[in-house]
Design a protein around this motif. Structure first.
Motif, PDB file in Angstrom:
ATOM      1  N   SER A 109       0.894  -1.107   0.108  1.00 18.19           N
ATOM      2  CA  SER A 109       0.040  -0.046   0.143  1.00 18.19           C
ATOM      3  C   SER A 109       0.968   1.126   0.104  1.00 18.19           C
ATOM      4  O   SER A 109       1.968   1.203   0.345  1.00 18.19           O
ATOM      5  N   ALA A 110       0.347   2.356  -0.425  1.00 14.13           N
ATOM      6  CA  ALA A 110       0.791   3.573  -0.162  1.00 14.13           C
ATOM      7  C   ALA A 110      -0.161   4.572   0.525  1.00 14.13           C
ATOM      8  O   ALA A 110      -1.536   4.367   0.181  1.00 14.13           O
ATOM      9  N   SER A 111       0.381   5.259   1.418  1.00 14.89           N
ATOM     10  CA  SER A 111      -0.525   6.300   2.189  1.00 14.89           C
ATOM     11  C   SER A 111       0.225   7.421   2.222  1.00 14.89           C
ATOM     12  O   SER A 111       1.421   7.689   2.489  1.00 14.89           O
ATOM     13  N   PRO A 112      -0.586   8.490   2.140  1.00 22.73           N
ATOM     14  CA  PRO A 112      -0.349  10.017   1.995  1.00 22.73           C
ATOM     15  C   PRO A 112      -0.192  10.551   3.520  1.00 22.73           C
ATOM     16  O   PRO A 112      -1.214  10.121   4.274  1.00 22.73           O
ATOM     17  N   TYR A 113       0.731  11.486   3.842  1.00 19.65           N
ATOM     18  CA  TYR A 113       0.735  12.020   5.141  1.00 19.65           C
ATOM     19  C   TYR A 113       1.390  13.392   5.124  1.00 19.65           C
ATOM     20  O   TYR A 113       1.952  13.699   3.959  1.00 19.65           O
TER      21      TYR A 113
END
Length: 140
Positions: A107-111
């Motif tokens: 997965s890729a998660s924005p922060y």
């Protein structure tokens, strides 16, 4: 190794129009990252997407954490890099997060984080840039 396609993981997203627009924007950002800096099986990258300097000495840095492993991650520090205009890393520090970032497998998660510029004496020149990229020297 082949470029891995990751799932976008955003916590708290509903189906209202604003969240759909946001998700489309983030999917586009993730696609651009994959084209500029492909990720392969077993790799984990932190990639800066936007940096905004505010007059009150706050720097907002938005980024993706991309996880191409079969294990979920929990990250409590982010590398903050201060880079000169010719690409030389002037400073590399760990930024302590208020709470750990969790990133699911594949997965890729924005922060985003907010950095107080006054805590970084190295940022004295507008020609310097700041990033949280996990691989130094990669430019976006």
């Amino acid at each position: 190794m082949d470029n891995i396609k990751l799932n976008l993981h955003i916590t708290g997203v509903s189906t209202d129009a604003m969240d759909i627009k946001r998700k489309e924007f983030l999917l586009n950002e993730l696609k651009k990252l994959g084209e500029k800096h492909p990720i392969s099986e077993g790799e984990i990258f932190i990639d800066t997407t936007h940096v905004k300097f505010y007059e009150d000495n706050i720097i907002k840095v938005t980024f993706f954490i991309r996880n191409a492993t079969s294990t979920a991650l929990s990250i409590s520090n982010i590398p903050v890099n201060i880079v000169s205009s010719d690409g030389e890393v002037i400073s590399l520090r760990a930024f302590q997060l208020n709470k750990p970032i969790k990133v699911e497998a594949y997965s890729a998660s924005p922060y985003k984080i907010e950095i107080d510029k006054s805590q970084y004496e190295e940022i004295i020149d507008e020609k310097l840039t700041i990033s949280v990229d996990s691989i130094l020297g990669v430019r976006y």
